[in-house]
Design an enzyme around this catalytic site. Structure first.
Site, mmCIF file in Angstrom:
data_model
loop_
_atom_site.group_PDB
_atom_site.id
_atom_site.type_symbol
_atom_site.label_atom_id
_atom_site.label_comp_id
_atom_site.label_asym_id
_atom_site.label_seq_id
_atom_site.Cartn_x
_atom_site.Cartn_y
_atom_site.Cartn_z
ATOM 1 N N LYS A 103 0.650 -1.225 0.174
ATOM 2 C CA LYS A 103 0.203 -0.088 -0.024
ATOM 3 C C LYS A 103 0.957 1.326 0.084
ATOM 4 O O LYS A 103 1.984 1.170 0.524
ATOM 5 C CB LYS A 103 -1.056 0.081 1.206
ATOM 6 C CG LYS A 103 -2.042 -1.053 1.231
ATOM 7 C CD LYS A 103 -2.995 -0.740 2.234
ATOM 8 C CE LYS A 103 -2.695 -0.772 3.446
ATOM 9 N NZ LYS A 103 -3.849 -0.709 4.608
ATOM 10 N N ASP A 174 -5.304 -7.488 -12.275
ATOM 11 C CA ASP A 174 -4.015 -7.971 -11.867
ATOM 12 C C ASP A 174 -2.950 -8.223 -13.017
ATOM 13 O O ASP A 174 -1.937 -7.958 -12.910
ATOM 14 C CB ASP A 174 -4.087 -9.267 -10.834
ATOM 15 C CG ASP A 174 -4.341 -8.825 -9.412
ATOM 16 O OD1 ASP A 174 -3.982 -7.936 -9.018
ATOM 17 O OD2 ASP A 174 -5.352 -9.563 -9.003
#
Length: 206
Positions: A103, A174
């Site tokens: 993140k 993805d």
């Protein structure tokens, strides 16, 4: 593991990725001949080691993990500890490319954020793959394939004609993020060849 061949032979990749988007990017670099060192959590490893069955025939390795981490060498390293951070920096010092899918801001806590790494190693190419990129109001949020498919509208293109939106069978958000990450890294390698300077490649799945 056989001796790498291919156009990226001689380049070293520090792979701080897990699950699919980031590992796909680093996997393609390995397929092209780069020497990829994959960092995994002590005692657990990449989450996808447990995504089974199916297993690779004759092993206890998940086919998912092996498929997306081929042509890599794995080591365990606890980057939350000072010793692990020191080892990471020694490996980064020998690397040409760093790929991560933490993140936004998470690696800075360990001294491994882009600004910190770039200050010490200005020639490194640092690829960050996140749900929403490094800037903007959604940047701090985690991103997952199903979420990105829903937010991006891809789910409206699949499923029953009169039914509700459905996830595409293949985790396309993805896979495409990994693909675009690899393309960005190749462009940054060309930039470094001309200028001697690395760059941050910022890939947002959305």
């Amino acid at each position: 593991m056989t001796e790498p061949t291919g156009p990226l032979k001689g380049l070293k990749v520090f792979d701080l990725t897990r699950v699919l988007a980031g590992p796909t990017c680093a996997q393609m670099l390995g397929d092209l001949g780069a020497d990829v060192i994959k960092i995994e959590r002590p005692g657990a490893g990449d989450d996808t080691r447990g995504f089974a069955p199916p297993f690779m025939k004759g092993t206890k390795e998940s086919a998912y993990f092996v498929g997306v981490n081929r042509n890599k060498q794995s080591v365990t390293l606890d980057i939350a500890q000072k010793e692990g951070q020191d080892i990471a920096l020694k490996l980064i010092a020998e690397s040409d490319i760093l790929v991560e899918n933490f993140k936004v801001g998470a690696l800075a806590k360990y001294g491994l954020g882009y600004d910190q790494v770039h200050a010490d190693f200005p020639s490194i190419i640092y690829c960050s793959i996140t749900g929403f990129g490094q800037t903007g109001p959604y940047a701090p949020r985690p991103g997952y394939d199903a979420l990105i498919q829903g937010m991006g509208g891809v789910m409206s293109l699949t499923g029953e004609p009169d039914g509700l939106p459905q996830k595409v069978g293949v985790p396309v958000a993805d896979v495409f993020a990994g693909l675009y990450g690899c393309i960005g890294i190749l462009a940054a390698l060309r930039h470094r060849e001309k200028t001697g300077m690395g760059q941050q490649v910022d890939i947002g799945m959305l």
